[in-house]
Design a protein around this motif. Structure first.
Motif, PDB file in Angstrom:
ATOM      1  N   TYR A   1       1.571  10.734   1.721  1.00  0.00           N
ATOM      2  CA  TYR A   1       2.124   9.472   1.247  1.00  0.00           C
ATOM      3  C   TYR A   1       3.466   9.684   0.552  1.00  0.00           C
ATOM      4  O   TYR A   1       3.738  10.759   0.018  1.00  0.00           O
TER       5      TYR A   1
ATOM      6  N   TRP B   1      -7.358  10.258   0.669  1.00  0.00           N
ATOM      7  CA  TRP B   1      -6.035  10.164   1.278  1.00  0.00           C
ATOM      8  C   TRP B   1      -6.113   9.786   2.746  1.00  0.00           C
ATOM      9  O   TRP B   1      -5.375  10.250   3.576  1.00  0.00           O
TER      10      TRP B   1
ATOM     11  N   GLY C   1       0.843  -1.187   0.000  1.00  0.00           N
ATOM     12  CA  GLY C   1       0.000   0.000   0.000  1.00  0.00           C
ATOM     13  C   GLY C   1       0.879   1.237   0.000  1.00  0.00           C
ATOM     14  O   GLY C   1       2.098   1.167  -0.199  1.00  0.00           O
ATOM     15  N   TYR C   2       0.245   2.364   0.250  1.00  0.00           N
ATOM     16  CA  TYR C   2       1.003   3.608   0.330  1.00  0.00           C
ATOM     17  C   TYR C   2       1.804   3.637   1.628  1.00  0.00           C
ATOM     18  O   TYR C   2       1.367   3.118   2.657  1.00  0.00           O
ATOM     19  N   GLN C   3       2.955   4.269   1.559  1.00  0.00           N
ATOM     20  CA  GLN C   3       3.733   4.483   2.765  1.00  0.00           C
ATOM     21  C   GLN C   3       3.273   5.802   3.362  1.00  0.00           C
ATOM     22  O   GLN C   3       3.464   6.849   2.767  1.00  0.00           O
ATOM     23  N   MET C   4       2.658   5.741   4.526  1.00  0.00           N
ATOM     24  CA  MET C   4       2.150   6.959   5.151  1.00  0.00           C
ATOM     25  C   MET C   4       3.299   7.621   5.894  1.00  0.00           C
ATOM     26  O   MET C   4       3.960   7.003   6.717  1.00  0.00           O
TER      27      MET C   4
ATOM     28  N   ASN D   1      -2.784   1.608   3.262  1.00  0.00           N
ATOM     29  CA  ASN D   1      -1.539   2.316   3.589  1.00  0.00           C
ATOM     30  C   ASN D   1      -0.956   1.827   4.905  1.00  0.00           C
ATOM     31  O   ASN D   1      -1.607   1.103   5.661  1.00  0.00           O
ATOM     32  N   SER D   2       0.262   2.236   5.148  1.00  0.00           N
ATOM     33  CA  SER D   2       1.024   1.686   6.273  1.00  0.00           C
ATOM     34  C   SER D   2       0.427   2.054   7.631  1.00  0.00           C
ATOM     35  O   SER D   2       0.734   1.432   8.633  1.00  0.00           O
TER      36      SER D   2
ATOM     37  N   MET E   1       2.857   2.292  -4.650  1.00  0.00           N
ATOM     38  CA  MET E   1       2.599   1.380  -3.531  1.00  0.00           C
ATOM     39  C   MET E   1       3.823   0.515  -3.280  1.00  0.00           C
ATOM     40  O   MET E   1       4.483   0.065  -4.208  1.00  0.00           O
TER      41      MET E   1
END
Lengths: 501, 1131
Positions: B945, B1044, B916-919, B1049-1050, B963
């Motif tokens: 992100y 968002w 997923g996205y790296q927050m 995500n993380s 991602m």
């Protein structure tokens, strides 16, 4: 002890019985096996029926790519549930990319149907069945193949062209796209074949199948799209001789009680209010999202809030156009009799007694479509001239004045506008716009519409403003991207310009 | 037939009881005689007449020796100077004679049994006469109990160094005479021999301890059993005797923490729920990871079944490496769990009864804290104001704020929905009675059991009845037969739980400002649905009014006949059948709101009903040959097996009922029905050779050829060979100096196994119905339903295992280490097909996955003093999982969704890592957004992100290159620790389990932290981002936006490393001297006591066994803490 002996004797029996591969030969008792199917006339009949059945699914989702994406309709923005953000909304706002799920579904649904068509056409020649029946099956299958490829080529441009099913998975990974012109050649050839074998009129027991008229109309549309106006005119003029006519009342055209009337050239058939599972599934998408039994007359039932007529569309109707009230409603009254200004499509809004099982057919080709195509083709080939008859015939039925004295350009505009309202919400708009605009013109046209919609949205956005990327159309978006998932597993598959290569 | 069998059983029981009584009495009499004959008599009691009244001392002593059994022991020097002694010639006791001698000579005499020691008195003349007799035999009695505190029959009791001995009676009692300085030995097969000095006691009660590690112990392996010492493959044994009446509704619980590399997770607290068992990691990308369960030799499938009575289980063997599982061929690759049920024990007749009763609760510490009514209203109000400011409309006046939450402090109700659906102190009860008769040629056992477990959620429960009867008989010296019949029935009232629309999720997000009941006492039937809050059904009402039930009845029988012939040959034929009837019924009345959002009641009632019948039959023929020639021992087995299973089902659904009372399909306005059938079959030939030389060099080889109906025509048959070798170093002469080692064995194995869990009919191209309307009539149609792969074959695993077994210090210490590497090839993978084939996927054999790992198990047991015994067992397993190949190097397999969590399998990484996205944090200001890569539509307060592909744009798509891997759902290691102690009558067992370094994606937070204001949310959301000045806790976003925030995500990934204190059992066994209920054991158990973790959800045990998407926590049925009390008694 007796029981033990019994079991032992069973054991010995079993061990003998099960000594061969027969014991391992299992087939699904609940379904027919493809290996032994496609032999008799009855089986081909069933295989062809399924080709039509498959069109029901395709047609039920087509509003997304024919109407919703265009300036005709928009959505009732759902502030609370953004679940359809990356799917449906990307179509409305022209933000589709290689991974957009709805574009992928479109691509997949067309090829999923093609394999069945190609299987029928592959197995037919060798089948030992009545030759008349055989050519009938062939004509129907070729029409459907042409219809599917026509969708594919218009949406995606160059596509993989297959006329036979693939047996070995190993070869499937290496097919490249064929030029659009090759695809069109195949479409034209299939339709020409179909038109030559299909009957001009259908027996009552065959209503719902395609006829010669359907094949000619579609072929005419293909020529028109290819800007082969001469062929378009001659082909479409043949349809005029087949006994079709406009109904007097525009409402009747869509009335389920009048199904398959004189104006209908090809409808995808549905039947609701029973347990057959053949009801139409598209209509509930179009009703207001929060109408809660007030529009769909079942307690607590609301629509999807999708594909709702834009203000721009509503304004496109001339005053006194009889078609407007048949085609759309500009809102509804809530429980307290307050007006809720959420427009919705009314064309397919008909009573049905069982929830979720409407009875409406989907009009694919109507006679008025043929008349307007003919008008367009004649005008493009030789100016308005004899084209007025066809255009005005349509206008007259709508209660509008006949047109006269237009230039070629203004006639072109008039036909496009007439198509917009006459064929409103019948999934013609997107291809009409693409046919009559270059990609750059289309960008200018759509971005202008986008500005209007942004400035004065058809429905409230609950306080959320538009982002700069919403309603921003770039010329390359004229074609959909080839889905990324397909390119991942087929390295030969190229991408359309403007998308991530 | 059934009643005949029962009658037979009772007759048998009657005779057996009589026999044992007679035997015990006669044995006692016999032993008594021996004791009398051998007993040394006191010198006071033995009289003789001497031949002369005056003679030499030596002569007198010799004469006594010749006339009695006594022997004198003396130092000749002491007696030398003594001459004639005067004694009486008349018959007199030896004592009196010796007394006279002592008086005249000053010698001391001391009788020890038959020996009379003579010595010079240490004292000067004039001292008192000393004649001692050491013969004062004590009559000792006592009761021998087993580790459960139940009396043991047939325990041998012996006096050390003598022939004196007896065995215990039916009550475990013994009675024996011994001297105070004697040592008693208590021994029984399978138990540690106890040595107890007599001392001054007259009552010696002994609790025997199991010798679990006895090398002679037989371990159940595939199609047979083997001496533990001879095992050359990776097999873990779980002995039920160590478990001690724990409350178990499913037997998988016994595997928890007990065997290295066997991971048991309880993902749901649904009563009676089968737990998930995974052996040595995730090895397949395509099919599931569940092991094969074999109950009493009958392969029952990939579930042990809800209907198996845990109390009937005698032992469980877990086969882990290919050498042990290859004999199960195409079903062996995920490991095999062999379950052996109880049969009557040789020479034992008993009735055992036990009862457990307990309570279940979800501890506060494992509850998710949501906002209260006023908190929720307060948040909605704040959100409204924040949105208004954001829209540039400034702070709204109080009148502009919707009435719904204008005055939070005036919120009338505050309902904790989660608490409302909890069944506080839910009952758990379990009763078992087992009657066992093991005397004579026909042995039998009957067990009856009842279990009722209420759910921790109201209106759910699981109830089960079991009866098992088995009989084994020897017809003559070469034919024996046996039959085992099990009947069971379970009923369940269940609630659909997992995911946000199901009951648990709903109880979290439902509007807390609504009461359960209206003021008039009626149900508040629609929760929320106003002021922007989504409407939902009332969760409490839903549980009361939906009646979802399912039940299954099962009849299983296993019968065998065994013929021994030509001395070394044995032929065994067996047939197993299992018939299961399953029914399911779900009714949702019209009074309930819909299952989704905003579906106010009344609605159309719905009913779904189905019946399924499974018939599973297998037959095995085994021919074995066993021969020992000097130092060579051979065991050869040839086998043939066939199995077939057929499922048939009938189901119907209906909706729109005239009322909610009559809940049958007939009453529905609209109905659908369907029926189906499917079946599979397999055939296999197999062979095994075991060879050992001097019990020192061990070898085992097996081969299986198996055909399955599930595979393509071109690949119907598969071959599964395996070989293993072992070397018992401890038997070597050069090791004899290391006498503390009782066993040291090195072993290695290699084998090939398969996996066929792909479901039915994937090997043939079928058609499916696709109808149309032609001529106004329905026209049936047929279309292709799948892509046929005629080459479809087995998924194949090659596994190498190197192991070491060690036992030392009188078997107090045991240690096992295993090193393995398993490569799974040709996975049965649903490979993506280009859609131009018409289908998006087809099952293919492709890909390669590696699992390698290390497993260690160490055990120690010792005695501290007389009464305290301690034991500890620890196991730990490290497993590394890696995809080596999919379809080409760049292929990736994705599952999950954009607003869920993606699991991705790629070459070089473990299966199904989170993607997923790296927050990076939360955007605080517009300036920060402007300075960052473009996140279209981002506003301050949303997640920032990482731009992974550095193109300046965060693509809102999983194919946009932004991602990355954000978590790994596979633990680095898992472990289990059992600590136990016995002190006098008390016994204590504590089980800890744990897993380290793995992640869970807390999917439910996409709902419980959905900042739209449409749901109730976590109480901690009070600390959300509000402004740059008030940024909250740094991970809860603004409530003014939606984008968002919820994408995979993380932020939603949590480390779930944990330690469970899984169970604590404390028992007390009444001593045998207790007048009533002697030997009864009382016990107290706590299950799921405590979890130590940073994971915020209520359960860290997320099912990791299914396919390649795992680790998503969508809030399942919570797992309760169970406290039970119980007693078991044995007659």
């Amino acid at each position: 002890m007796k029981s033990i002996y019994k079991i032992v004797s069973i054991a010995i029996c079993m061990s003998c019985l099960s000594c061969s591969d027969d014991f391992l030969d299992k087939s699904d008792p609940t379904r027919l096996n493809a290996g032994t199917f496609y032999q008799t006339e009855e089986q081909f009949d069933q295989a062809v029926n399924a080709l039509y059945g498959g069109l029901q699914t395709i047609i039920s989702n087509q509003w997304q790519f024919g109407e919703f994406i265009s300036d005709n309709t928009t959505l009732h923005y759902n502030v609370e549930n953004r679940g359809n953000g990356p799917g449906l909304e990307t179509l409305e706002y022209w933000q589709y990319i290689e991974g957009t799920s709805n574009v992928q579904s479109l691509y997949e649904s067309l090829y999923q149907q093609l394999v069945n068509v190609n299987t029928v056409l592959q197995r037919l020649p060798g089948a030992d069945i009545n030759e008349n029946a055989k050519s009938g099956f062939e004509g129907q299958a070729k029409f459907i193949r042409a219809y599917l490829y026509f969708q594919l080529v218009q949406h995606f441009g160059d596509v993989i062209l297959l006329t036979e099913p693939i047996d070995e998975p190993s070869v499937a990974w290496t097919y490249a796209r064929s030029p659009a012109s090759d695809v069109y050649a195949q479409i034209e050839s299939d339709l020409t074949d179909a038109a030559s074998v299909l009957p001009p009129t259908l027996d009552a027991s065959d209503i719902g199948r395609v006829s010669k008229g359907a094949a000619l109309s579609l072929l005419g549309k293909v020529y028109l799209t290819r800007k082969n106006y001469g062929s378009a005119v001659t082909t479409l003029q043949q349809v005029l001789t087949l006994g079709y006519d406009l109904l007097d009342d525009y409402y009747d055209v869509f009335d389920p009680d009048m199904k398959n009337h004189a104006e209908s050239i090809f409808d995808v058939q549905f039947q609701g209010d029973n347990d057959l599972g053949e009801q139409s599934g598209f209509t509930y998408n179009f009703y207001p999202r929060q109408s809660d039994g007030l529009v769909i007359p079942f307690p607590g039932v609301s629509g999807g809030g999708w594909n709702i007529p834009s203000l721009d569309m509503i304004a496109a109707y001339e005053e006194d156009d009889l078609r407007k009230d048949v085609s759309l409603a500009e809102g509804y009254f809530d429980q307290d009799d307050n007006w809720v200004a959420i427009p919705f499509i009314k064309k397919y809004y008909h009573d049905h007694s069982i929830q979720d099982r409407p009875d409406d057919n989907w009009p694919v080709i109507r006679y008025s479509d043929v008349l307007l195509m003919l008008a367009e083709a004649i005008n493009e080939e030789s100016g308005p001239g004899s084209a007025y008859t066809h255009l005005n015939k349509v206008r007259k039925r709508a209660g509008l004045d006949e047109l006269d004295g237009l230039t070629k350009e203004s006639f072109r505009t008039a036909v496009l506008k007439e198509r917009r309202v006459e064929l409103a919400f019948e999934n013609h708009r997107w291809f009409d716009l693409k046919r009559t605009h270059t990609p750059d013109e289309l960008a200018t046209f759509l971005n202008a519409y986008g500005e209007i919609e942004k400035a004065n949205p058809t429905t409230s956005r609950g306080g959320f403003g538009f982002t700069s990327a919403e309603y921003s159309f770039q010329p390359h978006e004229y074609l959909f991207p080839i889905p990324a998932s397909e390119r991942l597993i087929n390295k030969e598959l190229t991408q359309n310009q403007g998308y991530q290569q | 037939m059934k009643s005949n069998l029962l009658q037979q059983l009772f007759t048998l029981m009657k005779y057996s009881l009589l026999i044992i009584i007679i035997q015990t009495i006669s044995l006692n009499l016999l032993l008594a005689d021996i004791v009398n004959a051998q007993k040394a008599q006191s010198i006071r009691e033995v009289s003789i007449s001497l031949e002369s009244s005056q003679t030499k001392l030596f002569a007198i002593l010799r004469e006594i020796e010749s006339k009695t059994d006594y022997k004198f022991a003396y130092n000749g020097k002491d007696l030398k100077k003594l001459n004639y002694i005067n004694t009486s010639k008349d018959k007199t006791s030896v004592y009196e004679i010796l007394y006279e001698i002592a008086r005249q000579t000053g010698l001391d005499f001391k009788q020890v049994n038959q020996t009379i020691n003579v010595s010079q008195s240490k004292k000067k003349n004039g001292g008192e006469v000393k004649i001692k007799t050491a013969i004062e035999p004590i009559k000792l009695t006592g009761v021998i109990t087993d580790e459960m505190g139940e009396p043991m029959i047939g325990v041998t009791v012996r006096v050390q160094g003598s022939n004196t001995g007896m065995i215990t009676d039916v009550n475990g009692k013994y009675s024996i005479e011994a001297d105070t300085d004697a040592i008693l030995l208590f021994s029984f097969v399978g138990y540690i021999t106890e040595q107890i000095p007599v001392g001054n006691r007259t009552v010696i009660d002994v609790q025997m301890r199991l010798d679990a590690q006895q090398l002679e112990e037989l371990v159940v392996v595939g199609y047979g059993s083997k001496r533990k010492a001879d095992i050359t493959s990776a097999v873990s044994v779980v002995d039920m005797k160590d478990m001690g009446n724990q409350p178990a509704s499913n037997a998988a619980r016994f595997l928890r923490g007990k065997a290295a590399g066997v991971v048991v997770t309880q993902g749901s607290g649904t009563p009676g729920q089968e737990m998930s068992v995974m052996i040595r990691g995730v090895s397949s990308l395509g099919t599931d990871q569940r092991p094969l369960y074999v109950v009493d030799g009958f392969p029952v499938g990939n579930e042990m079944g809800k209907n198996l009575n845990p109390n009937d289980i005698e032992s469980i063997s877990v086969l882990k490496d290919a050498a042990s599982t290859a004999i199960y061929g195409a079903r062996g690759s995920n490991g095999v769990v062999l379950i052996t049920t109880k049969r009557a024990k040789e020479g034992e007749v008993s009735i055992t009864a036990s009862a457990n009763y307990g309570f279940q609760n979800i501890p506060d510490s494992r509850r998710v804290k949501m906002m209260s009514g006023p908190e929720y209203a307060q948040w909605r109000k704040e959100q409204f104001i924040e949105k208004s400011i954001l829209a540039g409309n400034g702070v709204p006046s109080i009148d502009d704020i919707p009435e719904n939450y204008r005055y939070p402090e005036q919120t009338k109700y505050s309902t904790d929905w989660f608490d409302e659906i909890m069944n506080h102190n839910a009952a758990f009860e379990n009763y078992n009675v087992t009657l066992s008769s093991g005397k004579g040629d026909v042995k039998s056992l009957v067990s009856v059991s009842y279990l009722n477990q209420e759910g921790a959620v109201i209106k759910t429960n699981f109830e089960r009845f079991n009866i098992r009867a088995n009989i084994d008989g020897k017809i003559n010296n070469f034919i024996s037969m046996g039959l085992n019949i099990v009947g069971s029935h379970s009923n369940e009232r269940f609630a659909n739980t997992t995911n946000r629309d199901a009951i648990i999720g709903k109880a979290l997000w439902a509007d807390p400002r609504e009461p359960v009941f209206n003021e008039d006492g009626s149900w508040n039937d629609y929760i929320g649905g106003n002021g922007g809050t989504f409407g939902s059904a009332n969760p409490v009402m839903e549980l009361h009014q939906t009646k979802n039930t399912q039940g299954r009845s099962n009849l299983t029988s296993n019968g065998y006949m065994q013929i021994t012939f030509l001395k070394d040959f044995k032929f065994r034929t067996s047939v197993n059948t299992s018939i299961t009837n399953f029914k399911r019924n779900e009714f949702r009345p019209s009074t309930l709101a819909g299952t989704g959002f905003d579906q106010a009641p009344p609605r159309n009632a719905t009913l779904a009903e189905s019946y399924t019948n499974w018939i599973n039959v297998s037959a095995d023929q085994l021919l074995s040959y066993s021969k020992s020639i000097e130092n060579h021992q051979f065991d050869v087995m040839l086998g043939y097996t066939s199995q077939e299973q057929t499922d048939r089902s009938l189901s119907g659904t209906g909706n729109t009922f005239p009322d909610d009372e009559i809940r049958f399909l007939d009453n529905a306005e609209n109905t659908t029905t369907s029926s189906s059938e499917s079946s599979w079959s397999l055939l296999a030939y197999f062979a095994r050779l075991n060879y050992s030389y001097k019990g020192k060099y061990l070898m085992s080889a097996s081969y299986r050829r198996e055909g399955s109906s599930r595979f393509g025509k071109n690949n119907l048959w598969g071959t599964f060979p395996a070989v293993s070798v072992g070397w018992r170093l401890s038997e070597e002469a050069f090791m004899s100096d290391l006498s503390f080692l009782s066993d040291l064995k090195l072993r290695a194995s290699f084998g090939v196994t398969g996996n066929n869990n792909i479901g039915e009919y994937n090997n043939s191209s079928n058609l499916s119905t696709e109808g149309y309307i032609i001529g106004g009539q329905y026209a049936s149609g047929q279309k292709l339903s799948g892509f046929v792969n005629t080459n479809l074959g087995w998924e194949q695993s090659d596994q190498l295992d190197i192991g070491l077994d060690l036992m030392a210090f009188d078997n107090k210490l045991s240690f096992t280490a295993e090193l393995y590497k398993k490569i799974t090839n040709d996975m049965l993978l649903s490979a993506p097909l280009p859609i131009i084939t018409g289908f998006s996927s087809t099952l293919t054999n492709l890909g390669k996955v590696e699992n390698k790992g290390l497993e260690l198990a160490i055990g120690y047991r010792t005695n501290v003093g007389q009464d305290l015994r301690l034991r500890g067992d620890f196991n730990i397993a490290f497993n590394k999982n890696k995809v080596l190949e999919i379809n080409g190097d760049n292929d990736e397999l994705w599952t999950g969704g954009f607003y869920g969590t993606y699991n991705r399998s790629t070459v070089g990484r473990p299966i199904g890592v989170f993607v997923g996205y790296q927050m990076l944090g939360i955007f605080n200001t517009q300036a920060e957004i402007d300075a960052s890569p473009v996140q279209d539509g981002a506003i301050p307060g949303v997640y920032k992100y990482a731009d992974i592909n550095n193109d300046g744009i965060i693509s809102y798509s999983n194919t946009g290159g932004d991602m990355v891997e954000i978590g790994n759902p596979h633990p680095d290691f898992t472990w289990g620790l059992t600590l136990g102690a016995d002190y006098k009558g008390f016994d204590l067992n504590v089980l800890f389990t744990g897993a380290q370094d793995y992640d869970i994606s807390r999917q439910i937070e996409k709902t419980t932290l959905n900042m739209d204001g449409v749901f109730n949310i976590l109480a901690e959301a009070k600390n959300r981002w509000k402004s740059a000045e008030d940024p909250g806790n740094g991970w809860i976003p603004t409530s003014s936006h939606w984008k968002w925030e919820r994408e995979t995500n993380s932020r939603y990934i949590y480390d779930a490393s944990h330690m469970w204190v899984k169970s604590i059992t404390l028992g007390y066994t009444l001593p045998s001297t207790t007048p009533v209920l002697a030997g009864t054991r009382f016990y107290f158990n706590i299950d799921n006591l405590l979890i130590v973790t940073n994971y915020p959800g209520n359960n860290v045990d997320i099912d990791r066994s299914d396919g390649r998407s795992f680790g998503d926590d969508d809030e399942a049925y919570p797992v309760p803490r169970i406290v039970t009390l119980g007693a078991s008694i044995r007659f």
